[in-house]
Design a protein around this motif. Structure first.
Motif, PDB file in Angstrom:
ATOM      1  N   ASP A  30       0.837  -1.204   0.000  1.00  0.00           N
ATOM      2  CA  ASP A  30       0.000   0.000   0.000  1.00  0.00           C
ATOM      3  C   ASP A  30       0.867   1.248   0.000  1.00  0.00           C
ATOM      4  OD1 ASP A  30      -2.710  -0.588  -0.194  1.00  0.00           O
ATOM      5  OD2 ASP A  30      -2.776  -1.266   1.892  1.00  0.00           O
ATOM      6  N   ARG A  31       1.557   1.463  -1.094  1.00  0.00           N
ATOM      7  CA  ARG A  31       2.587   2.509  -1.131  1.00  0.00           C
ATOM      8  C   ARG A  31       2.098   3.862  -0.633  1.00  0.00           C
ATOM      9  NH1 ARG A  31       4.848   3.031  -6.792  1.00  0.00           N
ATOM     10  NH2 ARG A  31       3.159   4.519  -7.075  1.00  0.00           N
ATOM     11  N   ASP A  32       0.953   4.293  -1.119  1.00  0.00           N
ATOM     12  CA  ASP A  32       0.498   5.635  -0.745  1.00  0.00           C
ATOM     13  C   ASP A  32       0.224   5.741   0.754  1.00  0.00           C
ATOM     14  OD1 ASP A  32       0.754   6.237  -3.368  1.00  0.00           O
ATOM     15  OD2 ASP A  32      -1.398   6.165  -3.827  1.00  0.00           O
ATOM     16  N   MET A  33      -0.398   4.690   1.283  1.00  0.00           N
ATOM     17  CA  MET A  33      -0.707   4.684   2.711  1.00  0.00           C
ATOM     18  C   MET A  33       0.580   4.633   3.536  1.00  0.00           C
ATOM     19  SD  MET A  33      -2.663   1.818   4.884  1.00  0.00           S
ATOM     20  CE  MET A  33      -1.037   1.107   5.176  1.00  0.00           C
ATOM     21  N   LEU A  34       1.529   3.848   3.037  1.00  0.00           N
ATOM     22  CA  LEU A  34       2.793   3.661   3.744  1.00  0.00           C
ATOM     23  C   LEU A  34       3.588   4.961   3.799  1.00  0.00           C
ATOM     24  CD1 LEU A  34       3.652   0.885   4.854  1.00  0.00           C
ATOM     25  CD2 LEU A  34       5.384   0.832   3.079  1.00  0.00           C
ATOM     26  N   VAL A  35       3.561   5.681   2.693  1.00  0.00           N
ATOM     27  CA  VAL A  35       4.292   6.951   2.639  1.00  0.00           C
ATOM     28  C   VAL A  35       3.655   7.958   3.603  1.00  0.00           C
ATOM     29  CG1 VAL A  35       4.792   8.917   1.137  1.00  0.00           C
ATOM     30  CG2 VAL A  35       5.251   6.592   0.329  1.00  0.00           C
ATOM     31  N   GLN A  36       2.332   7.945   3.663  1.00  0.00           N
ATOM     32  CA  GLN A  36       1.628   8.792   4.655  1.00  0.00           C
ATOM     33  C   GLN A  36       2.033   8.438   6.073  1.00  0.00           C
ATOM     34  OE1 GLN A  36      -2.638   8.664   4.566  1.00  0.00           O
ATOM     35  NE2 GLN A  36      -2.816   9.983   2.773  1.00  0.00           N
ATOM     36  N   GLN A  37       2.091   7.136   6.320  1.00  0.00           N
ATOM     37  CA  GLN A  37       2.472   6.660   7.657  1.00  0.00           C
ATOM     38  C   GLN A  37       3.895   7.124   8.004  1.00  0.00           C
ATOM     39  OE1 GLN A  37       2.615   2.371   7.932  1.00  0.00           O
ATOM     40  NE2 GLN A  37       3.191   2.398  10.105  1.00  0.00           N
ATOM     41  N   ALA A  38       4.792   7.056   7.013  1.00  0.00           N
ATOM     42  CA  ALA A  38       6.173   7.501   7.230  1.00  0.00           C
ATOM     43  C   ALA A  38       6.218   9.000   7.514  1.00  0.00           C
ATOM     44  CB  ALA A  38       7.035   7.150   6.019  1.00  0.00           C
ATOM     45  N   ASP A  39       5.417   9.758   6.777  1.00  0.00           N
ATOM     46  CA  ASP A  39       5.346  11.213   7.017  1.00  0.00           C
ATOM     47  C   ASP A  39       4.916  11.512   8.456  1.00  0.00           C
ATOM     48  OD1 ASP A  39       6.142  11.829   4.492  1.00  0.00           O
ATOM     49  OD2 ASP A  39       4.177  12.500   3.770  1.00  0.00           O
ATOM     50  N   GLN A  40       3.877  10.807   8.875  1.00  0.00           N
ATOM     51  CA  GLN A  40       3.383  11.034  10.238  1.00  0.00           C
ATOM     52  C   GLN A  40       4.433  10.673  11.286  1.00  0.00           C
ATOM     53  OE1 GLN A  40      -0.268   8.839  10.221  1.00  0.00           O
ATOM     54  NE2 GLN A  40      -1.294  10.356   8.924  1.00  0.00           N
ATOM     55  N   ALA A  41       5.239   9.651  10.976  1.00  0.00           N
ATOM     56  CA  ALA A  41       6.269   9.213  11.924  1.00  0.00           C
ATOM     57  C   ALA A  41       7.552  10.033  11.780  1.00  0.00           C
ATOM     58  CB  ALA A  41       6.560   7.728  11.723  1.00  0.00           C
TER      59      ALA A  41
END
Lengths: 283, 283
Positions: free
Chosen positions: A257-268
């Motif tokens: 889920d690349r898009d979701m994963l990148v969002q998660q990384a941004d939040q972290a």
């Protein structure tokens, strides 16, 4: 086998762990392709494959797997999700599997070499063996910074150092992940898996900018058998361990889920970038 | 400096952790050689060096270390015992150390390369830099089986596999220990140290003959700065983790109290053998 004929045959998913087998199956069904999942006991997750036509199989029973795929009109197979390395000693094996083992010889002890032998065995039975990247290419890492967090000063040096070490290690056909902090290699992955690598490197890290996880394909890695994968747990662990970010091989690493994963990384507050793997960048 | 003149000067031991600095000092005093220990704070063990002429020093204060050695009539130095890799960020450094760092440049992040720069700096001050192996050669591993336990069937394949991977990794100047079981690389050492490597590989091992620990010198490793070392704790941990044995580079690895260590391995039913490190076997 002609492409038209292949289309009439089902796509067989040889399912290991994680959510990817389900995501691939759902994607294919959306596209009108019929799928059949051969789910490896002790590896595939029941909840992930529950909604799809599937059959549980045992890793060492090769003939049974082949028979089940044929009985279910499968013409093309994709291997998806980690299977881990079973102890051959503990594995219940059939004659067909032993024949494959004999063909593989010492290669049986090396991940990719063994997988290549398995691919050849499927092909000898008339199956087309495809890569998950062919079907979930929106899950593949792309080159450059993927999220909103930029790598801190010095991160590129760490990425370069990590790539250099992994490139040297690559012909050995062991793990292809490494953690580097300010030029110091905190950890190299072997059989323990990336999650454990991240955890222990978090305990070993020093003051200063957080460590960087670097993950590449191995030299000659068969993209049809196994692509390095980053999932939500990877991001969660890297953040918990105080990492500054993650660099993965563009087009050579699956981001679930690349898009979701990148969002998660941004939040972290983790950077996440795709890099050119150089000599490792094979198709 | 003529050999006769050297003999009149003291031998300076730059002492890191463990019992070896004390063993070396005792050996030299038995031989009538005067010793002076510069003991690194946070690394050397007070109990080990207590009976010898010594002075505590801080790792980053290079000029002070050189001055103290000269004031104490030291003409030859030996580095003994692990120092670990300090975070340069946390280290209190003097101008001399910063000069060495500048000379080392990026090499400062790599163990052996940095140690080579430090050796050159000592030599530029007129010190002779010797190897612990010159003085404790009865602690060096010898070739072949060293104890009463023979390697089980297949152990040689594991040793060969381990050596092959370490040889590939060697130019990277990271750790040089690896654990292999039935051809599968369970773990590769980076910064965590051999004890931690053994522990985690014990948790990762499979059924069958126990894993083998293989420890080699790095390519171009300066024998004057750092030799791989096996001590009682290594044997204890390997036995507790269910290993079948240990293979180390003959003439390239220190076994602390070799005879006692081999006895300990026998009692723990571990094989212990010295191997030819091939390309890594440098003097």
């Amino acid at each position: 086998m002609a492409a038209a004929q292949q289309q009439q045959l089902k796509l067989g998913i040889l399912a290991g762990g994680g959510v990817l087998p389900g995501q691939l199956a759902a994607r294919l069904e959306e596209q009108g392709r019929e799928v059949f999942i051969a789910a490896f006991e002790d590896h595939a997750e029941a909840a992930v494959i529950a909604g799809f036509d599937h059959h549980w199989v045992r890793l060492g029973l090769a003939q049974q797997i082949i028979d089940i795929l044929k009985q279910n009109n499968v013409g093309e197979v994709v291997m998806v999700g980690p299977v881990g390395r079973p102890s051959l000693r503990e594995l219940k094996t059939d004659a067909r599997f032993l024949k494959i083992l004999t063909k593989a010889g010492l290669k049986a002890f090396r991940d990719d070499a063994f997988l290549s032998v398995i691919i050849a065995e499927f092909e000898s039975e008339g199956f087309v063996v495809s890569s998950i990247g062919d079907y979930l290419n929106d899950h593949l890492a792309v080159i450059g910074q993927m999220g909103g967090i930029s790598p801190p000063t010095g991160a590129q040096d760490d990425i370069d150092r990590g790539c250099a070490v992994l490139t040297q290690l690559s012909p050995s056909d062991v793990g292809q992940a490494i953690v580097v902090q300010e030029g110091v290699v905190l950890g190299i992955e072997a059989i323990e898996g990336t999650d454990n690598l991240i955890h222990r490197c978090g305990l070993l890290k020093r003051a200063g900018p957080g460590p960087v996880l670097i993950k590449l394909c191995k030299d000659g890695q068969s993209r049809r058998a196994d692509l390095p994968t980053i999932g939500p747990e990877t991001i969660r662990r890297a953040a918990a361990a105080g990492f500054s970010g993650i660099a993965v091989q563009a087009n050579g690493c699956i981001l679930v889920d690349r898009d979701m994963l990148v969002q998660q990384a941004d939040q972290a507050r983790l950077f996440i970038c795709g890099i050119d793997g150089g000599a490792n960048d094979r198709s």
